[in-house]
Write a protein that holds these residues in place. Structure first.
Motif, PDB file in Angstrom:
ATOM      1  N   THR A 112      -4.160   7.177  17.253  1.00 29.44           N
ATOM      2  CA  THR A 112      -4.314   8.465  16.574  1.00 29.44           C
ATOM      3  C   THR A 112      -5.516   8.485  15.643  1.00 29.44           C
ATOM      4  OG1 THR A 112      -1.941   8.888  16.694  1.00 29.44           O
ATOM      5  CG2 THR A 112      -3.146  10.107  15.031  1.00 29.44           C
ATOM      6  N   LEU A 113      -5.897   7.326  15.093  1.00 32.35           N
ATOM      7  CA  LEU A 113      -6.978   7.300  14.099  1.00 32.35           C
ATOM      8  C   LEU A 113      -8.291   7.830  14.672  1.00 32.35           C
ATOM      9  CD1 LEU A 113      -6.195   3.918  12.310  1.00 32.35           C
ATOM     10  CD2 LEU A 113      -5.291   6.194  11.837  1.00 32.35           C
ATOM     11  N   PRO A 114      -8.833   7.281  15.773  1.00 31.93           N
ATOM     12  CA  PRO A 114     -10.063   7.857  16.309  1.00 31.93           C
ATOM     13  C   PRO A 114      -9.869   9.244  16.913  1.00 31.93           C
ATOM     14  CG  PRO A 114      -9.275   6.082  17.720  1.00 31.93           C
ATOM     15  CD  PRO A 114      -8.448   6.039  16.467  1.00 31.93           C
ATOM     16  N   ILE A 115      -8.694   9.515  17.467  1.00 30.91           N
ATOM     17  CA  ILE A 115      -8.457  10.846  18.031  1.00 30.91           C
ATOM     18  C   ILE A 115      -8.568  11.913  16.955  1.00 30.91           C
ATOM     19  CG2 ILE A 115      -6.652  12.331  19.012  1.00 30.91           C
ATOM     20  CD1 ILE A 115      -5.748   9.900  20.669  1.00 30.91           C
ATOM     21  N   ARG A 116      -7.985  11.677  15.794  1.00 33.24           N
ATOM     22  CA  ARG A 116      -8.074  12.640  14.708  1.00 33.24           C
ATOM     23  C   ARG A 116      -9.432  12.597  14.021  1.00 33.24           C
ATOM     24  NH1 ARG A 116      -3.345  14.957  12.590  1.00 33.24           N
ATOM     25  NH2 ARG A 116      -4.833  15.981  11.187  1.00 33.24           N
ATOM     26  N   GLY A 122      -4.038  18.021  25.905  1.00 28.50           N
ATOM     27  CA  GLY A 122      -3.401  16.957  25.135  1.00 28.50           C
ATOM     28  C   GLY A 122      -3.550  15.571  25.711  1.00 28.50           C
ATOM     29  N   ARG A 123      -4.474  15.386  26.630  1.00 28.92           N
ATOM     30  CA  ARG A 123      -4.662  14.078  27.250  1.00 28.92           C
ATOM     31  C   ARG A 123      -5.999  13.492  26.814  1.00 28.92           C
ATOM     32  NH1 ARG A 123      -5.425  14.454  32.645  1.00 28.92           N
ATOM     33  NH2 ARG A 123      -6.056  16.631  32.355  1.00 28.92           N
ATOM     34  N   VAL A 160      -6.404   3.949  30.637  1.00 26.45           N
ATOM     35  CA  VAL A 160      -5.164   4.707  30.761  1.00 26.45           C
ATOM     36  C   VAL A 160      -5.359   6.082  30.135  1.00 26.45           C
ATOM     37  CG1 VAL A 160      -3.671   2.672  30.766  1.00 26.45           C
ATOM     38  CG2 VAL A 160      -4.233   3.791  28.603  1.00 26.45           C
ATOM     39  N   ASP A 161      -4.565   7.029  30.586  1.00 29.35           N
ATOM     40  CA  ASP A 161      -4.595   8.377  30.034  1.00 29.35           C
ATOM     41  C   ASP A 161      -3.442   8.546  29.055  1.00 29.35           C
ATOM     42  OD1 ASP A 161      -6.718   8.756  31.684  1.00 29.35           O
ATOM     43  OD2 ASP A 161      -5.710  10.145  33.058  1.00 29.35           O
ATOM     44  N   LEU A 162      -3.788   8.712  27.780  1.00 27.65           N
ATOM     45  CA  LEU A 162      -2.798   8.928  26.738  1.00 27.65           C
ATOM     46  C   LEU A 162      -2.355  10.380  26.747  1.00 27.65           C
ATOM     47  CD1 LEU A 162      -4.702   7.152  23.808  1.00 27.65           C
ATOM     48  CD2 LEU A 162      -3.147   6.103  25.462  1.00 27.65           C
ATOM     49  N   ILE A 163      -1.076  10.607  26.586  1.00 26.10           N
ATOM     50  CA  ILE A 163      -0.549  11.953  26.408  1.00 26.10           C
ATOM     51  C   ILE A 163      -0.188  12.099  24.944  1.00 26.10           C
ATOM     52  CG2 ILE A 163       1.255  13.583  27.049  1.00 26.10           C
ATOM     53  CD1 ILE A 163       1.440  12.150  29.724  1.00 26.10           C
ATOM     54  N   CYS A 164      -0.779  13.103  24.278  1.00 22.14           N
ATOM     55  CA  CYS A 164      -0.629  13.248  22.830  1.00 22.14           C
ATOM     56  C   CYS A 164       0.046  14.569  22.484  1.00 22.14           C
ATOM     57  CB  CYS A 164      -2.000  13.202  22.148  1.00 22.14           C
ATOM     58  SG  CYS A 164      -2.962  11.719  22.502  1.00 22.14           S
ATOM     59  N   ASP A 165       0.701  14.599  21.314  1.00 27.85           N
ATOM     60  CA  ASP A 165       1.243  15.865  20.831  1.00 27.85           C
ATOM     61  C   ASP A 165       0.151  16.637  20.097  1.00 27.85           C
ATOM     62  OD1 ASP A 165       0.997  14.798  18.261  1.00 27.85           O
ATOM     63  OD2 ASP A 165       3.134  14.407  18.026  1.00 27.85           O
ATOM     64  N   ASP A 166       0.501  17.772  19.522  1.00 30.41           N
ATOM     65  CA  ASP A 166      -0.497  18.628  18.887  1.00 30.41           C
ATOM     66  C   ASP A 166      -1.134  17.990  17.659  1.00 30.41           C
ATOM     67  OD1 ASP A 166       0.013  20.545  20.786  1.00 30.41           O
ATOM     68  OD2 ASP A 166       1.371  21.720  19.523  1.00 30.41           O
ATOM     69  N   PHE A 212      -0.615  12.375  17.868  1.00 32.11           N
ATOM     70  CA  PHE A 212       0.201  11.175  18.001  1.00 32.11           C
ATOM     71  C   PHE A 212       0.590  10.964  19.462  1.00 32.11           C
ATOM     72  CE2 PHE A 212       0.938  12.592  13.618  1.00 32.11           C
ATOM     73  CZ  PHE A 212       0.489  11.457  12.950  1.00 32.11           C
ATOM     74  N   VAL A 213       0.536   9.722  19.889  1.00 28.81           N
ATOM     75  CA  VAL A 213       0.752   9.400  21.299  1.00 28.81           C
ATOM     76  C   VAL A 213       2.211   9.600  21.678  1.00 28.81           C
ATOM     77  CG1 VAL A 213       0.673   7.552  23.008  1.00 28.81           C
ATOM     78  CG2 VAL A 213      -1.182   7.791  21.334  1.00 28.81           C
ATOM     79  N   ALA A 214       2.429  10.394  22.725  1.00 31.88           N
ATOM     80  CA  ALA A 214       3.773  10.568  23.280  1.00 31.88           C
ATOM     81  C   ALA A 214       4.023   9.588  24.416  1.00 31.88           C
ATOM     82  CB  ALA A 214       3.963  12.004  23.766  1.00 31.88           C
TER      83      ALA A 214
END
Length: 213
Positions: free
Chosen positions: A130-134, A178-179, A189-195, A198-200
């Motif tokens: 989540t850190l780099p994604i955000r 959200g991917r 790998v393809d991460l699936i994230c919530d809004d 955070f990784v689901a």
């Protein structure tokens, strides 16, 4: 004060789980626990703090198992990482008893190798993606979030259970819906994230578990 958000992941690679309590209104503050049965049974507790821009400012990690305990702290000071570590007991004895190679020493011999890393990562954790994604806004309606645009990052990566700290190159590519594709030297790998980023679901590692009604 109790933290307002709880997140729980069930591991799919080994028997284990991750539980994190966090606050994410002005950057991230989180306290979490990793439990895993391999390569040896251990518990790993962490505390991580970012700035409002989601760049990491501090990470404390403690791992322990039968007959051993290790700790490491990473702090960003004047643009450089300061790394301190300690160990008790003999993790190597436990690893070799279970048929695994000896571990590296906790910490980092040359923290200058981590220069330019804005993110930290913790092996086996789903939270730290989540850190780099955000920080990069990869789920926002921004230029950085344009589908297919890759972002190559230098990350201060903490191996578990050894708590050795190494520099790692990682690539994050937003795919839309959200991917986010995560890639390093060995994995894609393809991460699936919530809004909230955070990784689901992180295939091959863990899936988020929510409370049943």
């Amino acid at each position: 004060m109790p933290l307002p958000i709880a997140v729980f992941w069930e591991r799919s690679d080994v028997s284990g789980a991750e539980h994190a309590l966090l606050e994410a209104r002005d950057g991230l503050y989180a306290q979490g626990t990793l439990l895993a049965a391999a390569p040896v049974p251990f518990a790993c507790r962490y505390e991580v703090q970012t700035g409002p821009d989601w760049a990491t400012a501090r990470l404390d990690v403690r791992a322990e198992g039968a007959g051993w305990a290790r700790a490491v702290r990473l702090e960003l000071a004047a643009g450089r990482w300061r790394v301190t570590a300690s160990e008790q007991g003999d993790l190597d004895a436990e690893l070799t008893r279970n048929g695994h190679a000896r571990a590296g020493l906790p910490g980092c011999d040359d923290p200058d190798l981590l220069y330019g890393a804005f993110d930290v990562g913790l092996g086996g954790s789903s939270l730290f993606a989540t850190l780099p994604i955000r920080r990069l806004g990869l789920l926002d309606s921004s230029e950085a979030a344009a589908a297919g645009v890759s972002h190559r990052l230098s990350v201060a990566w903490v191996l578990v259970p050894s708590l050795e700290v190494v520099q790692a190159d990682q690539i994050y590519t937003p795919l839309g819906d959200g991917r986010v594709r995560f890639a390093d030297e060995t994995t894609s790998v393809d991460l699936i994230c919530d809004d909230e980023g955070f990784v689901a679901d992180r295939p091959g590692l863990a899936r988020r578990v929510t409370a049943s009604a």
